[in-house]
Design a protein around this motif. Structure first.
Motif, PDB file in Angstrom:
ATOM      1  N   GLU A  54      26.889   1.655  75.559  1.00 45.18           N
ATOM      2  CA  GLU A  54      27.548   1.018  74.402  1.00 45.18           C
ATOM      3  C   GLU A  54      29.217   1.773  74.531  1.00 45.18           C
TER       4      GLU A  54
ATOM      5  N   HIS B 183      30.073   7.964  68.327  1.00 42.82           N
ATOM      6  CA  HIS B 183      28.218   7.111  67.632  1.00 42.82           C
ATOM      7  C   HIS B 183      27.718   7.570  67.409  1.00 42.82           C
TER       8      HIS B 183
ATOM      9  N   HIS C 142      23.705   6.893  65.438  1.00 39.65           N
ATOM     10  CA  HIS C 142      22.932   6.326  64.364  1.00 39.65           C
ATOM     11  C   HIS C 142      22.502   7.706  62.802  1.00 39.65           C
TER      12      HIS C 142
ATOM     13  N   HIS D 130      22.669  -1.103  62.413  1.00 35.84           N
ATOM     14  CA  HIS D 130      23.095   0.011  63.444  1.00 35.84           C
ATOM     15  C   HIS D 130      23.336   1.751  63.073  1.00 35.84           C
TER      16      HIS D 130
END
Ligand SMILES: [Zn+2]
Length: 346
Positions: free
Chosen positions: A100, A114, A116, A174
């Motif tokens: 990513e 980032h 989850h 996502h």
């Protein structure tokens, strides 16, 4: 490291990464990644490493940012293999940058997180995600990027939606990206967005550990690492959501496509015989979950994530699932390199 200030921020980012990585509601297994831009160098979490190890282990890799961004802009497939952009002289262990990395490079802010986050994912799988997030994120400069396979396709999807000033991205099916000029600001923004998106978990019955232990017997299956993982099997709505397919990519990478539910009266062996294979996890509705004996710690983390996500989804919402092609693309995608590396890390 270019300057003393950059070195201090990188140290702060590692401490924040370890905190984020230790919270199963923010990251699971090798998922999630953090980065810092220092001049033209992007320091990013290495593929297959776990954020929770950010203080005890060397998990950050330096990447040459300008050539990587140029590769994304000309749709060069090389941008899908960010290891080609790692700065070897500063990377003695030969770590590979996260798949990513391009997402982080595209955000202009110095610090990018980032995650989850289960509160975000539970909303990001709902078909009404954009309107619901707009209502909740009033006053925040955010953008929504529909689901694309992580890596170059996702980076290109984000590039289409990015506007100047945007520092929050909701990634369909996502997760969440937040960006700021300092680690401290990024952490504040992360927790602000998370609390704005948070919804209460439905109250669950208790797992029937006695029944599960009997079902496990000598089947080679075992109880999950976290008791929280059972919740997905203890609620009809969560069972329905899980059975209908795969909701986000790391689920597919660690657990395979969708979820397997035992039918009434079925033993583990009956389920395996019906499917013609031994699934990584089996949901026994009303009782709880069993994991295959050799399931990795990453698989356990993702099984718990499924419970944490599904108990927060609006039971009246229509859900978006990964298509058959999207499932296949994850299962077959660089499988020998990426997926097994992630699993090996567990
Ligand atoms: Zn991700």
């Amino acid at each position: 490291m270019a300057t003393e200030a950059d070195a201090q921020e990188l140290a702060a980012l590692r401490a924040l990464s370890a905190r984020i990585g230790s919270n199963p509601h923010l990251t699971q297994a090798a998922g999630g990644n953090t980065s810092l831009k220092a001049g033209d160098t992007l320091w990013i979490k290495a593929s297959g490493t776990w954020l929770k190890d950010a203080l005890s282990d060397d998990i950050m890799v330096p990447v040459a940012m300008t050539p990587l961004i140029e590769a994304v802009k000309r749709h060069d497939p090389a941008a899908d293999k960010p290891q080609a952009f790692a700065i070897d002289a500063l990377n003695p262990r030969g770590l590979r940058p996260s798949i990513e990395t391009t997402v982080h490079a595209l955000m202009p802010q110095r610090v990018v997180l980032h995650v989850h986050c289960v509160d975000t994912i539970s909303l990001a799988v709902q078909a009404d995600c954009e309107s619901e997030a707009a209502r909740r994120l009033e006053g925040i400069e955010w953008a929504y990027a529909p689901y694309r396979r992580p890596g170059l396709p996702l980076a290109q999807g984000i590039a289409e939606r990015l506007r100047p000033g945007v520092d929050v991205l909701i990634l369909g099916n996502h997760g969440l990206v937040v960006a700021a000029e300092t680690v401290a600001e990024a952490e504040r923004l992360l927790h602000r967005v998370r609390s704005l998106l948070a919804r209460p978990a439905r109250v669950m019955a208790r797992p029937d550990v006695e029944a599960l232990t009997a079902l496990a017997g000598d089947s080679g299956y075992r109880l999950p690492a976290d008791a929280e993982a059972h919740a997905v099997a203890l609620d009809v709505d969560s069972c329905r959501m899980a059975e209908a397919g795969s909701l986000y990519p790391d689920h597919v990478i660690f657990l395979g496509q969708g979820s397997v539910l035992a039918r009434p009266g079925e033993q583990v062996a009956d389920v395996a015989a019906r499917l013609g294979e031994d699934p990584v996890a089996v949901l026994f509705p009303g009782a709880g979950v069993l994991m295959r004996g050799d399931a990795s710690s990453g698989a356990d983390a993702m099984q718990r994530c499924l419970a944490d996500v599904t108990v927060r989804i609006d039971i009246t919402a229509r859900l978006n699932y990964l298509t058959a092609a999207e499932n296949d693309e994850l299962i077959n995608w660089d499988a020998e390199q990426y997926r097994q590396k992630l699993n090996a890390a567990g």
